[in-house]
Design an enzyme around this catalytic site. Structure first.
Site: not given
Ligand code: AMP
Length: 400
Positions: A36, A198, A357, A380
């Site tokens: 960054r 999510k 990230g 975001g």
């Molecule tokens: P986000 O912030 O929504 O991009 O989500 C990132 C997070 O999703 C990371 O910390 C991953 O560990 C988690 N993640 C991705 N796939 C899975 C999964 N199958 N089970 C649990 N966590 C997950």
């Protein structure tokens, strides 16, 4: 871009406040990853070459409005000084008499880094008096912190009301140009790959992408389980947002109506929740039983997603395909596989934009960063921009 740029400003001898994104990982008072900081170098160097008196400001971590040495930007000043090959002065606050004195002593072509803006709760509250204090330090304002532009904070939005001119830095400009082009005039086939934990975080962007007539939507990561469960599949103990199941069904319907091909994983890497370390295996999604937890997409899905990218002309990717941080257990394999696949799409001439990230880390880890068209510095902010929202930190800049 219809916003004023740093290249439109007369910088010589002016006090120029540059909002940068120096939110970098720090361990034992040393910068662990300086990407960054490097991202902001062209803007800083441009201002120095034009004999500005440069004042840099950033947030670091979440100190929640209180002074906390753990989140001090002091190590960044030292690191930046090495990168620029010249002194970078540092002051232990971002407002107040000492700061004013240090700014007053700056000569043309010198740099001063202020302490973490978020040591003051007023920063995140976009407090007007605090924004005025920041503005009183400078003649001109430049925002180069794209990653923070989706927040209306004092240093990204409030300050602009009290400065002579507010312009975009070179990194900000590059982000707006690339992301703007992708969203406004994409070449087809246009493929979006979304992953992460999510569904709820990604609904606006999914809807916007369907409205913009993407051709394919590839969904991996934990998000996929909400789609599977909503359709009646057993997902075991995999991460699901139950309250999002109706939304997932709606997305499936909207995609069908808009002729968007929606691809979900066909196989995945799972562990038995009672014996996680020894039980790792790859199985078809429909073989998942109640005790299993899905932690990454499988090799078949990687191949399947790679094939879906074969004729792509525009690709955007945000979010990991699995628990990317569990590298020892190999749950980064799916995400690394997708990193290679998007790089191959770029080699075939597609415009490939990657943000977030974990996806960006996977691109670096796979050694394909130099093949990607644009690696966005936002997480975001990138998603909100792609969802068509005007970012407060961009809206606040002066029009050209
Ligand atoms: P986000 O912030 O929504 O991009 O989500 C990132 C997070 O999703 C990371 O910390 C991953 O560990 C988690 N993640 C991705 N796939 C899975 C999964 N199958 N089970 C649990 N966590 C997950």
């Amino acid at each position: 871009m219809n916003k004023l740029s740093i290249t439109d400003l007369d910088l010589k001898g002016k006090r120029v406040f540059i909002r940068v994104d120096f939110n970098v990982p720090i361990k034992d008072a040393r910068v662990e990853d300086d990407s960054r900081i490097r991202g902001a170098l062209p803007t800083i160097q441009y201002a120095l070459d034009h004999e500005a008196r440069v004042i840099l400001a950033s947030h670091l971590g979440r100190p929640k409005g209180e002074r906390n040495e753990k989140y001090s930007l002091r190590p960044v000043a030292e690191h930046l000084s090495e990168l620029l090959g010249k002194p970078v002065y540092f002051v232990g606050d971002c407002i107040g008499d000492e700061v004013k004195a240090k700014v007053g002593a700056l000569k043309d072509g010198e740099v001063l880094l202020l302490e973490n803006l978020r040591f003051h709760a007023e920063e995140e509250k976009n407090d007007e008096a605090f924004a005025r204090e920041l503005a009183s330090l400078c003649d001109l304002y430049v925002n180069d912190a794209f990653g923070a532009a989706h927040r209306a904070h004092a240093s990204t939005a409030g300050i602009t009301k009290f400065v002579q001119q507010a312009a975009a830095g070179l990194l900000m400009q590059k982000e707006l140009d690339y992301l703007g082009r992708v969203i406004n005039s994409p070449e087809h086939p246009f493929v979006a790959i979304l992953g992460g934990a999510k569904v709820s975080d990604k609904i606006p962007v999914i809807n916007a992408l369907i409205d913009r007539k993407i051709d394919k939507l590839l969904i991996g990561g934990a998000m996929a389980y909400t789609f599977f469960k909503a359709q009646g599949f057993t997902v075991g103990k995999s991460l699901v947002e139950d309250e999002m199941m109706p939304t997932a069904l709606e997305i499936i319907k909207r995609a069908e109506e808009a002729n968007v091909e929606l691809l979900l994983p066909t196989d995945h890497q799972v562990v038995d929740s009672y014996d996680p370390l020894k039980s790792k295996k790859t199985i078809p999604v429909e073989f998942t039983n109640a005790g299993l937890v899905g932690l990454d997409i499988g090799a078949e899905t990687v191949a399947h997603f790679s094939t879906a990218l074969r004729d792509a002309k525009t690709v955007i990717w945000n979010g990991p395909m699995g628990v990317f941080e569990e590298k020892e257990l190999g749950f980064d394999e799916g995400t690394i596989g997708v990193a290679r696949a998007v790089a191959e799409a770029a080699d075939r001439g597609a415009t490939v934009v990657v943000g977030g990230g974990d996806s960006v880390a996977a691109i670096t880890q796979a050694g394909v960063a130099d093949r990607i068209t644009h690696i966005s510095t936002g997480g975001g902010a990138t998603l909100e921009f792609l969802a068509g929202d005007e970012l407060p930190g961009v809206a606040a800049l002066n029009a050209k």
